[in-house]
Scaffold this active site. Structure first.
Site, short mmCIF file in Angstrom:
data_model
loop_
_atom_site.label_atom_id
_atom_site.label_comp_id
_atom_site.label_asym_id
_atom_site.label_seq_id
_atom_site.Cartn_x
_atom_site.Cartn_y
_atom_site.Cartn_z
N ILE A 1 0.83 -1.20 0.00
CA ILE A 1 0.00 0.00 0.00
C ILE A 1 0.87 1.26 0.00
O ILE A 1 0.63 2.20 -0.77
CB ILE A 1 -0.98 0.00 1.20
CG1 ILE A 1 -1.91 -1.20 1.10
CG2 ILE A 1 -1.77 1.30 1.25
CD1 ILE A 1 -2.83 -1.40 2.29
N ALA B 1 -4.44 4.52 7.89
CA ALA B 1 -5.38 3.50 7.39
C ALA B 1 -4.69 2.14 7.51
O ALA B 1 -4.90 1.26 6.67
CB ALA B 1 -5.77 3.79 5.94
N SER B 2 -3.83 2.00 8.54
CA SER B 2 -3.14 0.70 8.69
C SER B 2 -3.81 -0.12 9.79
O SER B 2 -4.76 -0.88 9.50
CB SER B 2 -1.65 0.91 8.96
OG SER B 2 -1.41 1.58 10.17
N ASP C 1 -8.80 5.78 9.86
CA ASP C 1 -9.74 4.76 9.37
C ASP C 1 -9.80 3.56 10.31
O ASP C 1 -10.71 2.75 10.22
CB ASP C 1 -9.28 4.30 7.97
CG ASP C 1 -10.26 3.35 7.30
OD1 ASP C 1 -11.48 3.66 7.31
OD2 ASP C 1 -9.83 2.32 6.76
N GLU D 1 -12.73 -1.04 17.87
CA GLU D 1 -13.72 -0.75 16.83
C GLU D 1 -15.02 -1.45 17.17
O GLU D 1 -15.01 -2.55 17.73
CB GLU D 1 -13.20 -1.23 15.46
CG GLU D 1 -11.96 -0.45 15.03
CD GLU D 1 -11.40 -0.89 13.67
OE1 GLU D 1 -12.00 -1.78 13.04
OE2 GLU D 1 -10.38 -0.32 13.26
N HIS E 1 -13.21 2.00 9.20
CA HIS E 1 -12.37 0.91 8.69
C HIS E 1 -12.85 0.44 7.30
O HIS E 1 -13.14 -0.73 7.09
CB HIS E 1 -12.36 -0.28 9.67
CG HIS E 1 -11.16 -1.17 9.48
ND1 HIS E 1 -10.59 -1.86 10.51
CD2 HIS E 1 -10.43 -1.48 8.38
CE1 HIS E 1 -9.55 -2.56 10.05
NE2 HIS E 1 -9.44 -2.34 8.75
N GLY F 1 -10.28 -0.40 2.56
CA GLY F 1 -10.21 -1.39 1.48
C GLY F 1 -11.57 -1.82 0.97
O GLY F 1 -11.68 -2.75 0.19
P1 NAI Z 1 2.82 -4.95 3.52
O1 NAI Z 1 3.18 -6.12 4.36
O2 NAI Z 1 2.88 -5.07 2.04
O3 NAI Z 1 3.74 -3.69 3.95
C1 NAI Z 1 4.04 -3.35 5.26
C2 NAI Z 1 5.40 -2.69 5.26
O4 NAI Z 1 5.65 -2.17 6.57
C3 NAI Z 1 6.54 -3.65 4.94
O5 NAI Z 1 7.35 -3.10 3.93
C4 NAI Z 1 7.29 -3.75 6.26
O6 NAI Z 1 8.69 -3.99 6.09
C5 NAI Z 1 7.03 -2.40 6.87
N1 NAI Z 1 7.22 -2.33 8.32
C6 NAI Z 1 6.96 -3.29 9.25
N2 NAI Z 1 7.23 -2.82 10.48
C7 NAI Z 1 7.65 -1.56 10.33
C8 NAI Z 1 8.10 -0.56 11.23
N3 NAI Z 1 8.13 -0.79 12.56
N4 NAI Z 1 8.48 0.64 10.73
C9 NAI Z 1 8.47 0.86 9.38
N5 NAI Z 1 8.08 -0.05 8.49
C10 NAI Z 1 7.67 -1.24 8.94
O7 NAI Z 1 1.36 -4.53 3.99
P2 NAI Z 1 0.26 -3.71 3.17
O8 NAI Z 1 -0.56 -4.64 2.36
O9 NAI Z 1 0.90 -2.56 2.51
O10 NAI Z 1 -0.69 -3.22 4.38
C11 NAI Z 1 -0.24 -2.22 5.28
C12 NAI Z 1 -1.25 -2.06 6.40
O11 NAI Z 1 -2.52 -1.69 5.90
C13 NAI Z 1 -1.49 -3.33 7.23
O12 NAI Z 1 -1.52 -2.98 8.59
C14 NAI Z 1 -2.88 -3.77 6.84
O13 NAI Z 1 -3.52 -4.44 7.88
C15 NAI Z 1 -3.53 -2.42 6.57
N6 NAI Z 1 -4.73 -2.49 5.73
C16 NAI Z 1 -5.79 -1.70 6.06
C17 NAI Z 1 -6.96 -1.72 5.31
C18 NAI Z 1 -8.09 -0.83 5.66
O14 NAI Z 1 -9.24 -1.16 5.33
N7 NAI Z 1 -7.86 0.29 6.29
C19 NAI Z 1 -7.10 -2.62 4.17
C20 NAI Z 1 -5.88 -3.34 3.82
C21 NAI Z 1 -4.76 -3.28 4.62
#
Ligand code: NAI
Length: 395
Positions: A148, A224-225, A250, A255, A278, A281
């Protein structure tokens, strides 16, 4: 298929020959679920169907489970693994949806739209350019440069923003984004900060009072994480004191469990703070992508044995098995099983042309390609090996 899974899943399954699909628009109560699952080879669910150990025990033919969503805690993953059943989900199908929302929120925050809109709803007319900015030329800081975070960076650059990012892993930049060595460096430099890290011990309150204090006066925060990544009380204080110019949140530490429960947060009532339930996505496109992604994983496991990206199972990536028979053997991860399996082949003069083994936790999964001329005896002996959870043949 329960809970109104998108038609794209049914279409993706039909394309590879799986046409006997029974669809239910909602989750089923446990008794009905037990009736429906008793003969099923696959089950597709979203977040509301509880696949407990009891339910799984009532599904002796079940080959694999598809969670047509991100989360998998509605499934007893351990019980599924102990029964030799892999569970698949769709962690990345909604990447673009989240990225688009983040970009939109950033633009709205920089223009102070949330507070102007709230004022208009109250009957106030705040026609002014004070505190309103274009995003062009501003610096966006992305924390967590994964699926993301990278997309957000690319979209932000197309709007003329400068993008910097911080990740605990070394990540190659996409476009003109630039890595910074520390979170602190990012906090000091960026005017908009967007969080895209996973939830774990290290990201719990990654952005607390100290980090917020180090952000530039007037800066904007988007999360939004995961809800626990930001200390919400500290953020509320910073917004009320106007140290931060705005925020879009988000995800929350707590929640509501359903749309019938009320939403409580210290951020309620702060005008330049966008609060969304939330839904980062949650788009029709993401639902369609999820349908295809999970359906393809189920069919691929069924036809080929590949378990890549299973959430509870050893991950094995497999080539095609043309003109060969393929044995899939799922077993307890204990010493001696591979010896016993290979003894069956050597005792029966079966030529093994490929063998792929992985273990994860208590489960072992070995896939063996063999020439087609073997006897029923071979299969019976493989199934009888102590510790065998499942044995399946593909041909
Ligand atoms: P991803 O796994 O592709 O990327 C996460 C990145 O964060 C990785 O590059 C990782 O090395 C890095 N990372 C881990 N710990 C870290 C730290 N302490 N400091 C800096 N970087 C760090 O995950 P993706 O798919 O990009 O998702 C990211 C977040 O978005 C997740 O928490 C996921 O749950 C959330 N999400 C939220 C949605 C929503 O509806 N709001 C929908 C989809 C995902």
């Amino acid at each position: 298929m329960l809970e109104g899974i998108h038609d794209s899943a049914i279409e993706a399954l039909a394309r590879v020959g799986y046409t006997h699909v029974v669809c239910h628009p909602k989750a089923l109560p446990e008794e009905r679920l037990l009736e429906e699952i008793a003969d099923a080879h696959f089950v597709g669910i979203r977040s509301r169907t509880q696949l407990t150990e009891k339910v799984l025990a009532g599904a002796p033919k079940l080959v694999a489970i598809g969670c047509f969503c991100i989360g998998t805690n509605q499934v007893d993953l351990g019980a599924a693994a102990r029964m030799g059943i892999p569970v698949f989900n769709a962690p990345f199908s909604n990447t673009r949806s989240v990225a688009e929302l983040v970009i939109a929120e950033m633009v709205l925050l920089l223009r102070r739209i949330p507070e102007r809109a709230a004022a208009a709803h109250r009957g106030e007319w705040q026609k002014t350019a004070t505190g309103s900015y274009e995003c062009r030329g501003k610096t966006l800081g992305v924390v967590g440069y994964g699926n993301i975070g990278m997309q957000v960076g690319v979209l932000a650059e197309s709007l003329g923003m400068r993008v910097i990012y911080f990740d605990i892993k070394s990540k190659l930049p996409i476009g003109n984004a630039q890595p910074v060595p520390t979170l602190d460096a990012l906090l000091k430099e960026a005017y908009v900060i967007s969080l895209h890290v996973p939830q774990d011990d290290k990201t719990d309150r990654l952005i607390g009072a100290n980090e917020i204090a180090r952000m530039r006066p007037g800066a904007m925060l988007v999360n939004a994480s995961r809800g626990n990544v930001v200390d919400i009380d500290a953020l509320a204080d910073a917004l009320r004191s106007h140290h931060l110019g705005g925020a879009a949140i988000d995800v929350f530490p707590v929640e509501p469990k359903s749309n019938n429960d009320s939403f409580e947060s210290p951020l309620r009532g702060i005008d330049n703070c966008i609060l969304t339930p939330h839904i980062g996505g949650s788009t029709q496109e993401a639902q369609a992508n999820i349908g295809v992604e999970v359906a393809e994983k189920l069919a691929h496991y069924s036809d080929n044995g590949t378990t890549v990206s299973a959430v509870n199972f050893p991950e094995v990536a497999l080539p095609e098995h043309q003109s060969k028979h393929r044995l899939l053997h799922v077993h307890d991860n204990v010493p001696g099983i591979m010896g016993a399996i290979n003894a069956v082949f050597s005792d029966n003069d079966v030529n093994v042309s490929g063998q792929y083994l992985q273990t994860r936790g208590d489960t072992g999964y070995v896939v063996i390609d063999i020439e087609a001329n073997y006897s029923e005896e071979v299969l019976n002996r493989l199934t009888a090996i102590s510790g065998t959870l499942r044995c399946r043949v593909l041909f």
